[in-house]
Enzyme design. Structure first.
Site, short mmCIF file in Angstrom:
data_model
loop_
_atom_site.label_atom_id
_atom_site.label_comp_id
_atom_site.label_asym_id
_atom_site.label_seq_id
_atom_site.Cartn_x
_atom_site.Cartn_y
_atom_site.Cartn_z
N ASP A 326 0.86 -1.19 0.00
CA ASP A 326 0.00 0.00 0.00
C ASP A 326 0.90 1.24 0.00
O ASP A 326 2.12 1.13 0.03
CB ASP A 326 -0.91 0.01 1.24
CG ASP A 326 -0.13 0.15 2.54
OD1 ASP A 326 1.11 0.21 2.49
OD2 ASP A 326 -0.76 0.20 3.60
N ASP A 328 1.47 4.66 2.27
CA ASP A 328 1.11 5.30 3.54
C ASP A 328 1.48 6.77 3.47
O ASP A 328 2.66 7.09 3.27
CB ASP A 328 1.87 4.63 4.69
CG ASP A 328 1.64 3.13 4.73
OD1 ASP A 328 0.51 2.72 5.02
OD2 ASP A 328 2.58 2.37 4.42
N ASP A 440 -3.35 4.75 2.39
CA ASP A 440 -3.77 5.14 3.74
C ASP A 440 -3.36 6.59 4.00
O ASP A 440 -2.20 6.94 3.81
CB ASP A 440 -3.08 4.27 4.81
CG ASP A 440 -3.71 2.89 4.89
OD1 ASP A 440 -4.77 2.69 4.29
OD2 ASP A 440 -3.12 2.03 5.56
P1 UTP Z 1 2.18 -1.07 6.72
O1 UTP Z 1 1.30 -2.14 7.22
O2 UTP Z 1 1.78 -0.39 5.47
O3 UTP Z 1 3.65 -1.67 6.63
O4 UTP Z 1 2.30 0.00 7.87
P2 UTP Z 1 4.82 -1.39 5.61
O5 UTP Z 1 6.05 -1.55 6.42
O6 UTP Z 1 4.61 -0.09 4.91
O7 UTP Z 1 4.70 -2.61 4.64
P3 UTP Z 1 4.31 -2.62 3.08
O8 UTP Z 1 5.54 -2.19 2.39
O9 UTP Z 1 3.18 -1.66 2.89
O10 UTP Z 1 3.94 -4.02 2.77
C1 UTP Z 1 3.28 1.01 7.87
C2 UTP Z 1 3.70 1.31 9.26
O11 UTP Z 1 2.74 2.10 9.90
C3 UTP Z 1 2.60 1.77 11.23
C4 UTP Z 1 3.38 0.53 11.49
O12 UTP Z 1 4.49 0.84 12.25
C5 UTP Z 1 3.85 0.07 10.12
O13 UTP Z 1 5.16 -0.35 10.16
N1 UTP Z 1 1.16 1.66 11.56
C6 UTP Z 1 0.33 0.98 10.75
C7 UTP Z 1 0.71 2.28 12.67
O14 UTP Z 1 1.47 2.92 13.40
N2 UTP Z 1 -0.61 2.20 12.99
C8 UTP Z 1 -1.48 1.50 12.20
O15 UTP Z 1 -2.69 1.47 12.53
C9 UTP Z 1 -0.99 0.88 11.06
MN MN Z 2 2.80 0.34 3.77
#
Ligand code: UTP
Ligand code: MN
Length: 516
Positions: A326, A328, A440
């Site tokens: 995704d 972020d 997100d």
């Molecule tokens: P992700 O699940 O998107 O992980 O959350 P990522 O490391 O980016 O993995 P890929 O590359 O998309 O597969 C990003 C970060 O956001 C934080 C977590 O620390 C996670 O590592 N997070 C996520 C939060 O702090 N709160 C949440 O509700 C969700």
């Molecule tokens: Mn991510």
């Protein structure tokens, strides 16, 4: 003496080893290289001839097909420095065994390929050096440098599969232990080739060490293969590949006898949430990794829509990953309070253009100074205003690595997409060449920006250890909102991530080293 290198090949017994058949030799999985240094050319020729006679393949020059280097009266450090040099030139991934001639003479005497024992090995460094180095590896992931591309993937994949299997059977303690073991291996600056290298390395329990040992000895591990083949685990993985489906839902579907996504869809008893419905609808698109070019494109387009605010790409892309599941995005405004209403406006604008295929909006639930409840909360969820969306995008050219930017013209792609959003605000994105991407959005006030950025950059394991470190070593409580000093009973302010690390007494770690 640098030979033309043959294609990469792994050592026998190593992860993913490919057995290269050498017809005419009794031991097709062995290719010796006898080092001339200290031995002299005539003795080398004689030993090579004898070894061939006994059925061993012997390479005249070093190449990637060599599995065992044999040396006589050599200093280990000399052989290793030579070996590292020649293998780097060849692009050899996994180094061969480095053995004293005694192993070969023992083999020739007995007429068979004897197992390599510790006494045969010319060690890369003394035990003492290994211990000193290993014991200096800290126990918290936030104190270690963990790059995206580490050297022990074969072991970490296995340990992470075991962690996942343990989580599926609700053994959370075991799952965490395997995750910690995998995480420490990711930080090692060397490829694990012998168990002695792991002496003093923290976070490796008996079980994990046993797994690593078996992988080193045989290239595969029975327990790992078994976990991978268990039907429940395979089915759970498929269920959880649907966005919005977590462990509990997947386990319930499995208990109800469902075994495939089509069975779930056809089952009258399954009630899907709105998010899961979208997860099914866009499953194919969402299963396709998002490239960093696509992430940059999206961020660029969004920035153009809210020019006075600040938007950072967080998550895996900020840690230097090339692909992710995704995008972020963290939104803030230079003026405290200026961020209020920003996300709603942005979403409305995107929606008007037909870009929003799904949204799940959650308002800010942060209660400010009420630290106690948040501090003690075990949940990693924060309380920011956010929106989980699926956006419809123009399809970017396929890009597999940063190197490809030059070829595909990263800037062109960015500009094309930006103008698509900005200069044709009322025009719907055409139906062709488009895809759905999970994006997100998280919004924070500027006073919490550093904490939110740190929290949303991850990795999950890094964050977990950073919070544990704060609490256990510093009597502080860290969240994506704040850092609270329990002894001083005060909130510690920070404008940058560097300041947060400094409050915690930790050396600053670049995002690219937070891939624990
Ligand atoms: P992700 O699940 O998107 O992980 O959350 P990522 O490391 O980016 O993995 P890929 O590359 O998309 O597969 C990003 C970060 O956001 C934080 C977590 O620390 C996670 O590592 N997070 C996520 C939060 O702090 N709160 C949440 O509700 C969700
Ligand atoms: Mn991510």
């Amino acid at each position: 003496m640098d030979p033309a290198c043959s294609p990469k090949r792994r050592r026998v017994g190593d992860p993913g080893a490919v057995c290269v058949e050498r017809p005419g030799t009794k031991f097709p999985e062995v290719m010796l290289f006898v080092r001339e240094s200290k031995m002299g050319s005539s003795r080398r020729a004689m030993i090579s001839a004898l070894a061939r006679d006994k059925g061993f393949g012997v390479a005249d020059s070093f190449s990637t097909s060599v599995t065992h280097v044999v040396a006589e009266r050599n200093q280990p450090k000399d052989v290793w420095s030579w070996l590292k040099n020649v293998s780097a030139k060849c692009g050899l991934e996994v180094l061969p065994e480095v053995l004293d001639i005694s192993w070969l003479t023992d083999c020739m005497e007995s007429g068979c390929r004897l197992p390599v024992e510790d006494r045969h090995r010319l060690k890369e460094e003394s035990e003492e050096e290994v211990c000193t180095r290993s014991s200096s590896i800290p126990i918290y992931a936030c104190q270690r440098k963990t790059p995206v591309n580490h050297l022990n993937r074969h072991f970490t994949d296995a340990l992470e599969d075991l962690a996942e299997g343990a989580a599926f059977s609700e053994s959370n303690g075991r799952a965490l232990a395997f995750r910690r073991a995998a995480s420490v291996l990711k930080s090692l600056p060397f490829r694990v080739a012998r168990m002695e290298q792991l002496q003093g390395v923290p976070c490796l329990g008996k079980h994990s060490l046993g797994i690593i040992q078996e992988l080193l000895d045989l290239g595969v591990c029975k327990e790992v293969e078994k976990i991978r083949s268990i039907e429940m685990n395979r089915v759970m993985k498929v269920f959880m590949s649907v966005w919005g489906v977590g462990l509990k839902t997947a386990a319930r579907w499995y208990r109800d006898g469902l075994r495939s996504l089509s069975e779930v869809r056809a089952s009258p008893s399954v009630k899907l949430t709105r998010m899961q419905q979208a997860g099914f609808e866009y499953h194919t698109d969402l299963a396709r990794p998002v490239s960093h070019v696509e992430a940059d494109t999206i961020a660029g387009a969004i920035r153009a829509l809210v020019p006075n605010s600040f938007i950072a790409i967080t998550g895996g892309f900020r840690r230097g990953k090339d692909v992710g599941h995704d995008v972020d995005l963290l939104l803030t405004h230079p003026d405290e309070g200026g961020e209020v209403g920003l996300l709603c406006k942005l979403l409305q604008y995107l929606d008007e253009q037909g870009c929003v295929m799904f949204q799940d909006y959650r308002d800010n639930t942060y209660k400010g100074t009420n630290a106690a409840g948040l501090n003690e909360s075990k949940s990693t969820m924060d309380h920011f205003e956010r929106c989980f969306t699926i956006l419809r995008l123009p399809l970017c050219p396929r890009v597999t690595s940063r190197e490809d930017d030059k070829v595909t013209g990263r800037h062109e792609v960015n500009e094309a997409a930006t103008s698509h959003y900005t200069t044709h605000p009322k025009k719907k994105i055409p139906e062709t060449r488009e895809r759905a991407v999970r994006v997100d959005f998280v919004v924070c006030p500027s006073s919490q920006y550093a904490f939110a950025l740190l929290g949303w950059t991850g990795s999950q394991q890094f964050e977990r250890d950073l919070r544990r470190y704060a609490s256990q070593e510093k009597a502080m409580s860290l969240s994506s909102h704040h850092l609270f000093d329990k002894q001083q009973n005060t909130f510690l302010r920070a404008n940058t991530e560097e300041e947060i690390f400094a409050h915690l007494g930790l050396p600053y770690l670049e995002p690219s080293f937070r891939n624990a």
